[in-house]
Design a protein around this motif. Structure first.
Motif, mmCIF file in Angstrom:
data_model
loop_
_atom_site.group_PDB
_atom_site.id
_atom_site.type_symbol
_atom_site.label_atom_id
_atom_site.label_comp_id
_atom_site.label_asym_id
_atom_site.label_seq_id
_atom_site.Cartn_x
_atom_site.Cartn_y
_atom_site.Cartn_z
ATOM 1 N N ALA A 124 1.501 -2.571 -3.491
ATOM 2 C CA ALA A 124 2.484 -3.578 -3.878
ATOM 3 C C ALA A 124 1.866 -4.951 -4.092
ATOM 4 C CB ALA A 124 3.584 -3.662 -2.821
ATOM 5 N N GLN A 125 0.657 -5.179 -3.595
ATOM 6 C CA GLN A 125 -0.010 -6.465 -3.822
ATOM 7 C C GLN A 125 -0.360 -6.665 -5.293
ATOM 8 O OE1 GLN A 125 -3.169 -7.608 -0.915
ATOM 9 N NE2 GLN A 125 -2.833 -5.533 -0.126
ATOM 10 N N GLU A 126 -0.520 -5.577 -6.021
ATOM 11 C CA GLU A 126 -0.922 -5.657 -7.425
ATOM 12 C C GLU A 126 0.268 -6.157 -8.237
ATOM 13 O OE1 GLU A 126 -1.070 -4.530 -11.288
ATOM 14 O OE2 GLU A 126 -1.054 -2.566 -10.339
ATOM 15 N N PHE A 127 0.310 -7.499 -8.405
ATOM 16 C CA PHE A 127 1.545 -8.143 -8.850
ATOM 17 C C PHE A 127 1.898 -7.880 -10.308
ATOM 18 C CE2 PHE A 127 -1.915 -11.218 -9.262
ATOM 19 C CZ PHE A 127 -1.754 -11.693 -10.547
ATOM 20 N N THR A 128 0.951 -7.414 -11.139
ATOM 21 C CA THR A 128 1.333 -7.094 -12.511
ATOM 22 C C THR A 128 2.205 -5.849 -12.572
ATOM 23 O OG1 THR A 128 -0.557 -5.655 -13.008
ATOM 24 C CG2 THR A 128 -0.867 -8.042 -13.316
ATOM 25 N N GLY A 129 2.086 -4.967 -11.578
ATOM 26 C CA GLY A 129 2.894 -3.757 -11.540
ATOM 27 C C GLY A 129 2.488 -2.686 -12.526
ATOM 28 N N ARG A 130 1.363 -2.855 -13.201
ATOM 29 C CA ARG A 130 1.005 -1.907 -14.264
ATOM 30 C C ARG A 130 0.628 -0.532 -13.725
ATOM 31 N NH1 ARG A 130 -2.500 -6.054 -18.123
ATOM 32 N NH2 ARG A 130 -0.681 -7.187 -18.942
ATOM 33 N N LEU A 131 -0.110 -0.511 -12.653
ATOM 34 C CA LEU A 131 -0.473 0.785 -12.088
ATOM 35 C C LEU A 131 0.747 1.472 -11.488
ATOM 36 C CD1 LEU A 131 -2.564 2.888 -11.520
ATOM 37 C CD2 LEU A 131 -3.331 1.583 -9.533
#
Length: 312
Positions: A177-184
């Motif tokens: 959830a830290q990956e703020f772009t949400g692409r993965l």
């Protein structure tokens, strides 16, 4: 031990960088607008980097060995920082992006498909700067992200008074959830649900980097002596089919694809143009990269448990 100032550093790999710097024994100061506090033992200065007078006042008489700028998006922001930190630091490192090489956003030298794009494809020393564009408008900055980064690099490269380096990051993944772009998380969710991924007819590869590896590289760049740009990407480019296959292997379902017409909107990481950059310069300077295939399965596993994202 060095005295290092991080502008931003409140989330994702920037927050991790602050922790890495502190763990390495450096004296760290974080400058941000105060929404997030740094770890205990890290000096925290609250200021809006866009407000030159406020930033100058917050810094007081402080000087630094290195400044790492995580949140510079425009030449106006760069010009403010260049003036404020002139005489305060001997080295300035700016986090930049692979997007500076995107031929869809600027007239750039053509690089043959299959050839890793080198740093000299975008030379900040000669890149034109237009300070009179509406860089104060959030919507304009978002729509001109790549050009804002190119021009910001150009301002710093010509500022003088400190050694300047830029770290041009590949697409950053990992951290759930830290990956703020949400692409993965987008790919993980759609493939797990059997939903379509929109792809180009002949998609070209791109490059990626894990958020922890990028934090490590920024730590290295902060304490190194090189100047100029370095590309930051793990070994092993992937096109959208290879990327989706890696996600599918963890999700336990086959990807479903929908081919878009030429010029149509495809999902993130499907590219109809070549700008997969190379990392040879960073390697020559002494940094060792991982392989994308080694960390991507773990990052996908984290994303499968993250909240769904509307990002495409």
């Amino acid at each position: 031990m060095q005295r290092i100032c991080v502008i931003g550093g409140s989330r994702y790999f920037g927050k991790l960088l602050v922790e890495r710097l502190q763990g390495a024994g450096h004296r760290v100061t974080v400058v941000n607008r105060g929404s997030t506090s740094p770890p205990a033992g890290v000096e925290h200065l609250v200021a809006d980097r866009n407000d030159e007078a406020a930033l100058t006042a917050a810094l007081g008489s402080r000087t630094f060995d290195v400044v790492v700028d995580q949140v510079c998006y425009t030449p106006v922001q760069a010009a403010v920082a260049a003036r404020v930190f002139a005489g305060r630091t001997r080295r300035y490192v700016m986090t930049s992006t692979i997007e500076v090489y995107d031929p869809a956003t600027a007239a750039l030298p053509a690089v043959p498909w299959g050839t890793p794009v080198p740093e000299e494809s975008v030379d900040p020393a000669v890149w034109p700067v237009a300070m009179d564009l509406p860089w104060h408008e959030d919507a304009y900055v978002e729509a001109h992200y790549a050009e804002g980064k190119r021009q910001a690099e150009a301002v710093f490269a010509r500022a003088g008074g400190f050694g300047f380096a830029s770290v041009r990051s590949a697409h950053v993944l990992g951290g759930g959830a830290q990956e703020f772009t949400g692409r993965l998380a987008y790919y993980a969710g759609r493939i797990a649900r059997g939903e379509e991924i929109a792809v180009h007819a002949q998609p070209l590869p791109t490059v990626f980097i894990h958020h922890e590896e990028l934090a490590d590289l920024l730590l290295w760049a902060a304490t190194a002596g090189f100047t100029g740009a370095v590309n930051a990407c793990s070994d092993g480019p992937l096109d959208v089919y290879g990327f989706a296959a890696a996600v599918a292997a963890q999700a336990g379902r086959e990807p479903v694809y929908r081919t878009v017409a030429a010029g149509g909107q495809a999902s993130a990481f499907s590219f109809d143009r070549h700008y997969a950059m190379g990392n040879a310069r960073a390697k020559e300077l002494g940094f060792s990269f991982s392989r994308t295939g080694d960390w991507l399965p773990g990052a996908v596993a984290e994303a499968l448990t993250a909240e769904p994202s509307p990002t495409v």
